[in-house]
Scaffold this active site. Structure first.
Site, PDB file in Angstrom:
ATOM      1  N   GLY A  53       0.760  -1.246   0.000  1.00 54.70           N
ATOM      2  CA  GLY A  53       0.000   0.000   0.000  1.00 54.70           C
ATOM      3  C   GLY A  53       0.790   1.297   0.000  1.00 54.70           C
ATOM      4  O   GLY A  53       0.212   2.353   0.242  1.00 54.70           O
ATOM      5  N   TRP A  55       2.034   2.967  -2.564  1.00 55.93           N
ATOM      6  CA  TRP A  55       1.572   3.883  -3.626  1.00 55.93           C
ATOM      7  C   TRP A  55       0.214   4.476  -3.222  1.00 55.93           C
ATOM      8  O   TRP A  55      -0.051   5.642  -3.473  1.00 55.93           O
ATOM      9  CB  TRP A  55       1.460   3.151  -4.975  1.00 55.93           C
ATOM     10  CG  TRP A  55       2.793   2.956  -5.659  1.00 55.93           C
ATOM     11  CD1 TRP A  55       4.011   2.887  -5.054  1.00 55.93           C
ATOM     12  CD2 TRP A  55       3.040   2.827  -7.064  1.00 55.93           C
ATOM     13  NE1 TRP A  55       4.998   2.703  -5.977  1.00 55.93           N
ATOM     14  CE2 TRP A  55       4.426   2.660  -7.232  1.00 55.93           C
ATOM     15  CE3 TRP A  55       2.238   2.804  -8.186  1.00 55.93           C
ATOM     16  CZ2 TRP A  55       5.030   2.491  -8.477  1.00 55.93           C
ATOM     17  CZ3 TRP A  55       2.825   2.641  -9.445  1.00 55.93           C
ATOM     18  CH2 TRP A  55       4.208   2.483  -9.588  1.00 55.93           C
ATOM     19  N   ASP A  80      -5.748  -5.459  -4.924  1.00 53.72           N
ATOM     20  CA  ASP A  80      -4.640  -6.421  -4.869  1.00 53.72           C
ATOM     21  C   ASP A  80      -5.191  -7.804  -4.527  1.00 53.72           C
ATOM     22  O   ASP A  80      -6.254  -7.928  -3.938  1.00 53.72           O
ATOM     23  CB  ASP A  80      -3.594  -6.024  -3.821  1.00 53.72           C
ATOM     24  CG  ASP A  80      -2.242  -6.676  -4.106  1.00 53.72           C
ATOM     25  OD1 ASP A  80      -1.329  -5.976  -4.597  1.00 53.72           O
ATOM     26  OD2 ASP A  80      -2.089  -7.903  -3.869  1.00 53.72           O
ATOM     27  N   ASP A  96      -8.343 -10.261  -8.144  1.00 52.66           N
ATOM     28  CA  ASP A  96      -7.375 -10.467  -9.223  1.00 52.66           C
ATOM     29  C   ASP A  96      -7.722  -9.505 -10.366  1.00 52.66           C
ATOM     30  O   ASP A  96      -8.841  -9.548 -10.882  1.00 52.66           O
ATOM     31  CB  ASP A  96      -7.515 -11.933  -9.673  1.00 52.66           C
ATOM     32  CG  ASP A  96      -6.534 -12.314 -10.756  1.00 52.66           C
ATOM     33  OD1 ASP A  96      -5.978 -11.411 -11.411  1.00 52.66           O
ATOM     34  OD2 ASP A  96      -6.329 -13.528 -10.952  1.00 52.66           O
ATOM     35  N   ASP A 121       1.569  -1.252 -10.239  1.00 50.31           N
ATOM     36  CA  ASP A 121       2.922  -1.680  -9.863  1.00 50.31           C
ATOM     37  C   ASP A 121       2.958  -3.208  -9.784  1.00 50.31           C
ATOM     38  O   ASP A 121       3.726  -3.786  -9.025  1.00 50.31           O
ATOM     39  CB  ASP A 121       3.259  -1.045  -8.501  1.00 50.31           C
ATOM     40  CG  ASP A 121       4.717  -1.202  -8.110  1.00 50.31           C
ATOM     41  OD1 ASP A 121       5.559  -1.399  -9.015  1.00 50.31           O
ATOM     42  OD2 ASP A 121       5.014  -1.133  -6.899  1.00 50.31           O
ATOM     43  N   LYS A 161       4.306  -0.692 -14.226  1.00 47.97           N
ATOM     44  CA  LYS A 161       5.624  -1.339 -14.183  1.00 47.97           C
ATOM     45  C   LYS A 161       5.788  -2.259 -15.384  1.00 47.97           C
ATOM     46  O   LYS A 161       4.856  -2.963 -15.772  1.00 47.97           O
ATOM     47  CB  LYS A 161       5.734  -2.160 -12.906  1.00 47.97           C
ATOM     48  CG  LYS A 161       7.025  -2.935 -12.881  1.00 47.97           C
ATOM     49  CD  LYS A 161       7.581  -3.335 -11.590  1.00 47.97           C
ATOM     50  CE  LYS A 161       6.758  -4.005 -10.555  1.00 47.97           C
ATOM     51  NZ  LYS A 161       7.353  -3.671  -9.248  1.00 47.97           N
TER      52      LYS A 161
END
Ligand code: SAM
Length: 292
Positions: A53, A55, A80, A96, A121, A161
């Site tokens: 957490g 970000w 998440d 998911d 990320d 990312k």
């Protein structure tokens, strides 16, 4: 418990603890923001693959706590697979991002409004097999992009990312077909030894979306039926004698050069020979015993 020497050497790890960030990754988003002014004027944001957490903490601090212009309309949705401790002002979804049910949950919190920023990320559990790791990472990116194209405002920004593997130029081209501006950012806090980097995508190209089942907006490709619609149907079984013509067998035009079943046939033949020899041996023994 004492700190390991690796922890002591990693300045970002130390700083994260000193400044109250849950993970050193917070500095990556902060440094990307310094360069790209991602968080200026953002009211609604989505944080994909958000646990633990840090970000979300950055988003919450910049959009709510330290924002002199906040209106109370700010919305941050974090997703998440893992459970995450609460972050002030952040709505959490445990799910998911590659699953439609999770995507629908995200949309339900926005009630038709668009987000100004989507960050991702996401990283899979690294297997150490580069090709597989890169593939799973690319699937996460694809899932994030699918969500982004539906929820991001036209002037919004998308940060994700990536692993700069050998096929990365292909990914850049794909992103450029969705956004007018695509840059690759490597924050100081991301280790030079790591192939990790972040794509910063701005200004989505207009995509014509059609409402599909469940109300989702999707870009649908043209579906074109080809060939004579009165011709043979590939799902129907026809009699051997067609249109009064007698059936005649024709050899294949080109037999397979090295068919995959060849190995099986060889093995099968060998086994049959062995069985035959074994049966012959047994028969000989029986004959010998009978003649004694
Ligand atoms: N940005 C986070 C922070 O600052 O705390 C760190 C994210 S961590 C590097 C990567 C996260 O991706 C993990 O928490 C993992 O559970 C999540 N993740 C991986 N695959 C996912 C998926 N399919 N759906 C949702 N989250 C996923």
């Amino acid at each position: 418990m004492g700190r390991s020497s690796k922890d002591k050497r990693d300045v970002y790890y130390r700083l994260a603890k000193e400044e109250g960030w849950r993970a050193r990754s917070a500095f990556k988003l902060l440094q990307i923001d310094q360069e790209f002014r991602l968080l200026d004027g953002v009211t609604r944001a989505v944080d994909l693959c958000a646990a633990p957490g840090s970000w979300s903490q950055v988003l919450s601090k910049r959009m709510i706590k330290d924002n002199p212009n906040k209106t109370g309309e700010e919305k941050i949705v974090a997703v998440d697979l893992q459970a995450m401790a609460p972050v002030p002002g952040v709505i959490q979804i445990q799910g998911d991002i590659t699953k439609m049910t999770t995507v629908e949950q995200i949309f339900s919190h926005f009630q038709g409004l668009k987000a100004d920023l989507v960050v991702c990320d996401g990283a899979p559990d690294v297997t150490g097999l580069h090709d597989i790791d890169e593939y799973i990472q690319s699937q996460l990116l694809l899932a994030a992009l699918n969500i982004t194209t539906q929820i991001l405002a036209p002037e919004g920004k998308f940060v994700a990312k990536i692993f700069r593997g050998k096929d990365i130029s292909f990914l850049y081209s794909q992103l450029q077909s969705v956004f007018f501006h695509v840059a690759v950012a490597k924050p100081r806090s991301s280790r030079v030894s790591s192939i990790e980097a972040f794509v910063v995508c701005e200004k989505m190209r207009p995509i014509k979306l059609e409402p599909a089942e469940g109300g989702q907006m999707m870009q649908l490709p043209r579906f074109v039926a080809c060939g004579d619609l009165e011709g043979f149907d590939s799902d129907t079984c026809y009699p051997l004698e067609l249109d009064g013509r007698e059936y005649k067998y024709h050899q294949p035009i080109q037999t397979p050069i090295k068919p995959p079943y060849e190995q099986f046939l060889e093995k099968h033949k060998k086994q049959a020979k062995e069985t035959e020899a074994g049966q012959q041996n047994t028969a000989n023994c029986v004959n010998r015993l009978n003649s004694q």
